[in-house]
Motif scaffolding. Structure first.
Motif, PDB file in Angstrom:
ATOM      1  N   GLY A 173     -22.869  12.091  54.311  1.00  0.00           N
ATOM      2  CA  GLY A 173     -23.385  12.957  53.258  1.00  0.00           C
ATOM      3  C   GLY A 173     -22.336  13.921  52.736  1.00  0.00           C
ATOM      4  O   GLY A 173     -22.640  15.014  52.281  1.00  0.00           O
ATOM      5  N   ASP A 174     -21.073  13.502  52.813  1.00  0.00           N
ATOM      6  CA  ASP A 174     -19.993  14.369  52.326  1.00  0.00           C
ATOM      7  C   ASP A 174     -19.824  14.204  50.828  1.00  0.00           C
ATOM      8  O   ASP A 174     -20.076  13.144  50.273  1.00  0.00           O
ATOM      9  CB  ASP A 174     -18.674  14.011  52.997  1.00  0.00           C
ATOM     10  N   PHE A 175     -19.371  15.265  50.203  1.00  0.00           N
ATOM     11  CA  PHE A 175     -19.061  15.225  48.786  1.00  0.00           C
ATOM     12  C   PHE A 175     -17.600  14.787  48.662  1.00  0.00           C
ATOM     13  O   PHE A 175     -16.704  15.466  49.142  1.00  0.00           O
ATOM     14  CB  PHE A 175     -19.269  16.627  48.205  1.00  0.00           C
ATOM     15  N   GLU A 176     -17.382  13.618  48.066  1.00  0.00           N
ATOM     16  CA  GLU A 176     -16.024  13.091  47.926  1.00  0.00           C
ATOM     17  C   GLU A 176     -15.673  13.054  46.449  1.00  0.00           C
ATOM     18  O   GLU A 176     -16.507  12.656  45.629  1.00  0.00           O
ATOM     19  CB  GLU A 176     -15.953  11.676  48.530  1.00  0.00           C
ATOM     20  N   TYR A 177     -14.472  13.474  46.089  1.00  0.00           N
ATOM     21  CA  TYR A 177     -14.140  13.567  44.672  1.00  0.00           C
ATOM     22  C   TYR A 177     -12.687  13.210  44.413  1.00  0.00           C
ATOM     23  O   TYR A 177     -11.827  13.363  45.283  1.00  0.00           O
ATOM     24  CB  TYR A 177     -14.454  14.970  44.130  1.00  0.00           C
ATOM     25  N   ARG A 178     -12.434  12.741  43.228  1.00  0.00           N
ATOM     26  CA  ARG A 178     -11.081  12.396  42.814  1.00  0.00           C
ATOM     27  C   ARG A 178     -10.808  13.139  41.508  1.00  0.00           C
ATOM     28  O   ARG A 178     -11.310  12.762  40.446  1.00  0.00           O
ATOM     29  CB  ARG A 178     -10.972  10.881  42.646  1.00  0.00           C
ATOM     30  N   THR A 179     -10.052  14.241  41.633  1.00  0.00           N
ATOM     31  CA  THR A 179      -9.820  15.142  40.511  1.00  0.00           C
ATOM     32  C   THR A 179      -9.129  14.448  39.337  1.00  0.00           C
ATOM     33  O   THR A 179      -8.142  13.729  39.543  1.00  0.00           O
ATOM     34  CB  THR A 179      -8.969  16.338  40.993  1.00  0.00           C
ATOM     35  N   ASP A 180      -9.656  14.695  38.134  1.00  0.00           N
ATOM     36  CA  ASP A 180      -9.042  14.206  36.886  1.00  0.00           C
ATOM     37  C   ASP A 180      -8.638  12.733  36.947  1.00  0.00           C
ATOM     38  O   ASP A 180      -7.529  12.376  36.557  1.00  0.00           O
ATOM     39  CB  ASP A 180      -7.812  15.067  36.525  1.00  0.00           C
ATOM     40  N   LEU A 181      -9.549  11.906  37.399  1.00  0.00           N
ATOM     41  CA  LEU A 181      -9.266  10.466  37.443  1.00  0.00           C
ATOM     42  C   LEU A 181      -9.094   9.918  36.027  1.00  0.00           C
ATOM     43  O   LEU A 181      -8.356   8.965  35.806  1.00  0.00           O
ATOM     44  CB  LEU A 181     -10.406   9.736  38.162  1.00  0.00           C
TER      45      LEU A 181
END
Ligand SMILES: O=C(O)CCC(=O)C(=O)O
Ligand SMILES: [Fe+2]
Length: 262
Positions: A173-181
């Protein structure tokens, strides 16, 4: 609100004071640098648990189960991509949603509508004003993710999203993100394909504690909530604000998101 939000640490109610100004500046700087800011301990101790107890009966019996395969764009097709392009790879999302109309008088809605919060958010984004939505369903939602459930990779349609984590799961349930993809000028389809194949070294994980307010620019930053594990449901309030007053969803949008129009 004094008993609900930690206004000593986050002085939203003292608009224009030096402390308020400092908080706005720090938040704006974090948005610039990381595309997000977090106010940890935004809820006073015990409030997240009480809020979960308020929502739980509705979540358990009347939430909308959202289960679907989708691509990162939430769109059936992208005109310049062939249907088998790896940027269109499908992923599965399953979650439970409680809508604003199901929780009248709740703590979640009181926080959503708290004027000093709306003004603070506008200030962090350098906007003259923000407005709550008029949509009876979409204004504020509480999303529940149980074991095996996840919100998969997507870009948001709105410029920014405000969330308040009410209950963290035991694992996952982690928030995973890839900035400015991507950017407004460059869709970076190859980069999207690489992320979906699990080969993007720049994807980061944010682990939040219950009671944290998160403000996130998700229009060009791909993000997901990884699969929840364990008995404890991940529960998070999602707030929508717009620069224009009176925003509502179309019937079609309501049915798409909530399985009902009213
Ligand atoms: O549940 C979360 O932390 C993120 C929610 C989200 O990305 C969204 O509602 O668009
Ligand atoms: Fe999102």
């Amino acid at each position: 609100m004094e008993d609900i939000l930690d206004l000593d640490r986050y002085p939203l109610d003292r608009e224009g004071s030096p402390d308020w100004q400092r908080l706005v500046e720090a938040s704006t700087a974090a948005l610039e640098a990381n595309g997000m800011f977090n106010l940890e301990g935004f809820l006073r101790p015990g409030v997240a648990e009480r809020t979960v107890a308020e929502i739980r009966p509705v979540m358990d019996t009347r939430s909308h189960v959202h289960k679907r395969m989708h691509n990162i764009y939430f769109k059936p097709s992208i005109p310049e991509l062939s249907p088998d392009h790896p940027a269109l790879r499908k992923v599965e999302t399953i979650s439970h949603t409680v809508c604003a109309d199901q929780i009248p008088g709740s703590t979640v809605l009181a926080i959503y509508e708290y004027e000093p919060l709306v003004r603070f958010l506008a200030a962090t984004m350098g906007k003259p004003q923000l407005h709550v939505m008029q949509d009876p369903l979409a204004r504020a939602n509480v999303m529940g993710y149980r074991a095996g459930e996840a919100l998969n990779w997507h870009f948001d349609r709105s410029e920014f999203t405000t969330t308040l984590l009410l209950q963290a799961p035991e694992r996952g349930g982690d928030f995973e993100y890839r900035t400015d993809l991507r950017s407004d000028d460059d869709p970076n389809y190859d980069g999207v394909a690489q992320l979906l194949e699990g080969r993007d070294p720049e994807a980061k994980i944010l682990r939040m504690r219950a009671g944290t307010l998160n403000v996130f620019r998700g229009k060009n930053t791909a993000h997901r909530v990884t699969t929840v594990e364990g008995e404890r449901e991940r529960m998070i309030a999602v707030f929508s604000y717009y620069e224009r007053p009176g925003v509502i969803f179309s019937e079609e949008e309501r049915i798409g998101f909530y399985g009902r129009a009213a």
